[in-house]
Design a protein around this motif. Structure first.
Motif, mmCIF file in Angstrom:
data_model
loop_
_atom_site.group_PDB
_atom_site.id
_atom_site.type_symbol
_atom_site.label_atom_id
_atom_site.label_comp_id
_atom_site.label_asym_id
_atom_site.label_seq_id
_atom_site.Cartn_x
_atom_site.Cartn_y
_atom_site.Cartn_z
ATOM 1 N N LEU A 62 4.679 -1.027 0.287
ATOM 2 C CA LEU A 62 3.776 -0.838 0.087
ATOM 3 C C LEU A 62 2.811 -2.014 1.008
ATOM 4 O O LEU A 62 3.581 -3.411 1.668
ATOM 5 C CB LEU A 62 2.694 -1.534 -1.225
ATOM 6 N N PRO A 63 1.591 -2.745 1.771
ATOM 7 C CA PRO A 63 1.077 -3.282 2.880
ATOM 8 C C PRO A 63 1.050 -3.976 2.440
ATOM 9 O O PRO A 63 2.005 -5.038 3.333
ATOM 10 C CB PRO A 63 -0.394 -2.916 2.695
ATOM 11 N N ARG A 64 1.069 -5.063 1.518
ATOM 12 C CA ARG A 64 1.089 -6.043 0.773
ATOM 13 C C ARG A 64 2.061 -6.451 0.203
ATOM 14 O O ARG A 64 2.664 -7.733 0.167
ATOM 15 C CB ARG A 64 0.246 -7.033 0.512
ATOM 16 N N ARG A 65 2.398 -5.855 -0.651
ATOM 17 C CA ARG A 65 3.562 -6.223 -2.073
ATOM 18 C C ARG A 65 4.729 -5.236 -2.260
ATOM 19 O O ARG A 65 4.829 -4.774 -2.828
ATOM 20 C CB ARG A 65 3.017 -6.840 -3.142
ATOM 21 N N ARG A 91 4.717 1.377 9.144
ATOM 22 C CA ARG A 91 5.244 0.758 8.037
ATOM 23 C C ARG A 91 6.205 0.115 7.990
ATOM 24 O O ARG A 91 6.904 -0.859 7.723
ATOM 25 C CB ARG A 91 4.234 -0.117 6.843
ATOM 26 N N ARG A 151 9.197 -2.460 9.160
ATOM 27 C CA ARG A 151 10.544 -3.529 8.265
ATOM 28 C C ARG A 151 11.744 -2.295 8.273
ATOM 29 O O ARG A 151 12.772 -3.672 8.834
ATOM 30 C CB ARG A 151 10.079 -2.822 6.807
ATOM 31 N N GLU A 183 9.848 -8.251 4.939
ATOM 32 C CA GLU A 183 9.371 -7.556 4.821
ATOM 33 C C GLU A 183 7.571 -7.609 4.199
ATOM 34 O O GLU A 183 7.177 -6.583 4.384
ATOM 35 C CB GLU A 183 9.488 -7.062 3.645
ATOM 36 N N THR A 184 7.268 -8.922 3.974
ATOM 37 C CA THR A 184 5.687 -8.946 3.964
ATOM 38 C C THR A 184 5.200 -9.687 4.846
ATOM 39 O O THR A 184 3.928 -9.454 4.848
ATOM 40 C CB THR A 184 5.367 -9.859 2.549
ATOM 41 N N VAL A 185 5.415 -9.939 5.990
ATOM 42 C CA VAL A 185 4.583 -10.403 7.356
ATOM 43 C C VAL A 185 5.263 -9.317 8.819
ATOM 44 O O VAL A 185 4.446 -9.010 9.505
ATOM 45 C CB VAL A 185 5.899 -11.385 8.076
ATOM 46 N N ARG A 209 0.189 -8.562 11.380
ATOM 47 C CA ARG A 209 -1.144 -7.595 11.065
ATOM 48 C C ARG A 209 -2.371 -7.347 12.749
ATOM 49 O O ARG A 209 -1.900 -6.596 12.640
ATOM 50 C CB ARG A 209 -1.218 -8.705 10.432
#
Length: 371
Positions: free
Chosen positions: A203-206, A153, A157, A226-228, A232
């Motif tokens: 972190l994965p989501r936020r 992850r 990023r 960073e959130t996309v 997925r």
DNA sequence: AAGCCGGGGAC
DNA sequence: GTCCCAGGCTT
């Protein structure tokens, strides 16, 4: 230039990653039991327990396990039942079976000492690429990379990797980056720092970018992605539907339109009646069936007006629009929220989905030709 | 390449 | 409750 070759971690980039990351780790590293030992056996046990399992879950299991089996020899001599009992509740019980088997092999082949290289470690049951790299770097100080979910992850990023991290080409690239970034000293700390940053900040989501030591070099952050990232899932072949729809005229030359239910896809928009064709039926039959089910009327299906392809985010449709004639029954809403007979000229006052406006276009052209 | 293996935390 | 997470092994 390929994607991969454009993503070299140059010397300055390496420095901009390594130094802040190690500095952050020195300050923020959690005090974990397996960080207080240099015993390769203990580190091995912790790494296997940490596969798919979070730190706070592992902690008590790790303490108990090492009290009960303090060395490879103790573990190798134990009965599998005993090992499994200590594993009870941790899940993925093949980990315990492989740990026990590997302990036997380490005694038999390596005189009870874990081998120091990833190449040898990976031959033991239950030790894959990740665990081999973790033991080699953390326990033996070797310059070998680790890639787990956190590292994946983080690197997706920082280096703005926009391909599916599951596919093997992307995996290869992530491993190559993890290898290139390794500092000449403190490789074990560097690897732990990557994973720690992934699990605590990135972190994965936020992700907590405001607290991240790599915020300034992070390519995803610079592009507001960073959130996309990481992507997925592989876009699994999106479904494709064949739709039959009717431009249904009554005796007065008006056209029947219906309003979609307010919630859901295209909620509240107007459309021409119709629906999905089943594999076993013809377009005409599907259209008669859908109109009967939706509005309770009988129609005669005439000539094909237009074929329209349209792509939504989750699926594609191919719309086949037919000119139809109303035969019998008063239209009433069964699966929609409103229904209306309108003049061709007033179609423009209603909101239609994009795919339907293409059909209205075709309708206008047909009428122009007729006049 | 895809599915299985278990439990835990976020929402 | 449902969704998301994720390393090693098997098929």
């Amino acid at each position: 230039m390929t994607e991969a070759s454009s993503r070299q971690s140059s010397k300055p980039v390496k420095r901009a990653v390594i130094r802040p990351l190690l500095r952050w780790f020195d300050r923020a590293a959690r005090d974990l039991p397996w960080r207080r030992t240099k015993d390769p056996y203990a580190i091995w046990v912790s790494e296997v327990m940490l596969q798919q399992t979070q730190v706070e879950t592992v902690r008590p299991y790790y303490e108990r396990f090492l009290r009960r089996f303090p060395t490879v020899q103790h573990l190798a001599r134990a009965r599998l039942d005993t090992v499994l009992k200590l594993w009870e509740g941790l899940g993925y019980y093949s980990r315990a079976r492989n740990l026990h088997r590997a302990a036997g092999q380490i005694v038999a082949r390596y005189d009870g000492h874990l081998p120091p290289t990833g190449e040898e470690l990976v031959t033991l049951p239950g030790i894959g690429a990740y665990t081999a790299g973790a033991i080699a770097s953390i326990a033996f100080g070797r310059r070998e990379p680790v890639v787990d979910g956190n590292v994946t992850r983080l690197l997706c990023r920082v280096f703005r990797i926009r391909t599916d991290p599951k596919d093997s080409a992307t995996q290869k690239e992530i491993w190559r980056l993890a290898q290139e970034l390794l500092p000449t000293r403190r490789a074990g700390d560097f690897n732990q720092a990557l994973m720690e940053l992934g699990s605590e900040i990135c972190l994965p989501r936020r992700p907590l970018c405001a607290e991240c030591p790599l915020c300034r070099v992070c390519q995803a952050r610079q592009h507001d992605e960073e959130t996309v990232l990481p992507l997925r899932r592989a876009r699994k072949a999106i479904p494709s539907y064949t739709i039959a729809i009717g431009v249904i005229y009554n005796r007065q030359g008006r056209i029947l339109i219906d309003k979609r239910k307010p919630e859901g896809l295209l909620g509240g928009l107007w459309e021409f009646p119709g629906g999905k064709k089943e594999p076993s039926e013809s377009l005409q039959k599907a259209l008669r069936r859908e109109v009967r089910e939706e509005l309770g009327i009988q129609i005669r299906v005439g000539r094909l007006l237009a074929v329209v392809d349209h792509a939504y985010s989750h699926f594609r449709v191919r719309l086949h629009a037919f000119i139809c004639e109303h035969l019998s029954g008063t239209p009433r809403c069964i699966t929609c929220s409103d229904v209306r007979w309108v003049s061709p000229a007033s179609l423009r006052r209603y909101a239609f989905p994009a795919a339907n406006t293409k059909i209205i276009q075709a309708l206008r052209e047909k009428d122009r030709r007729r006049h």
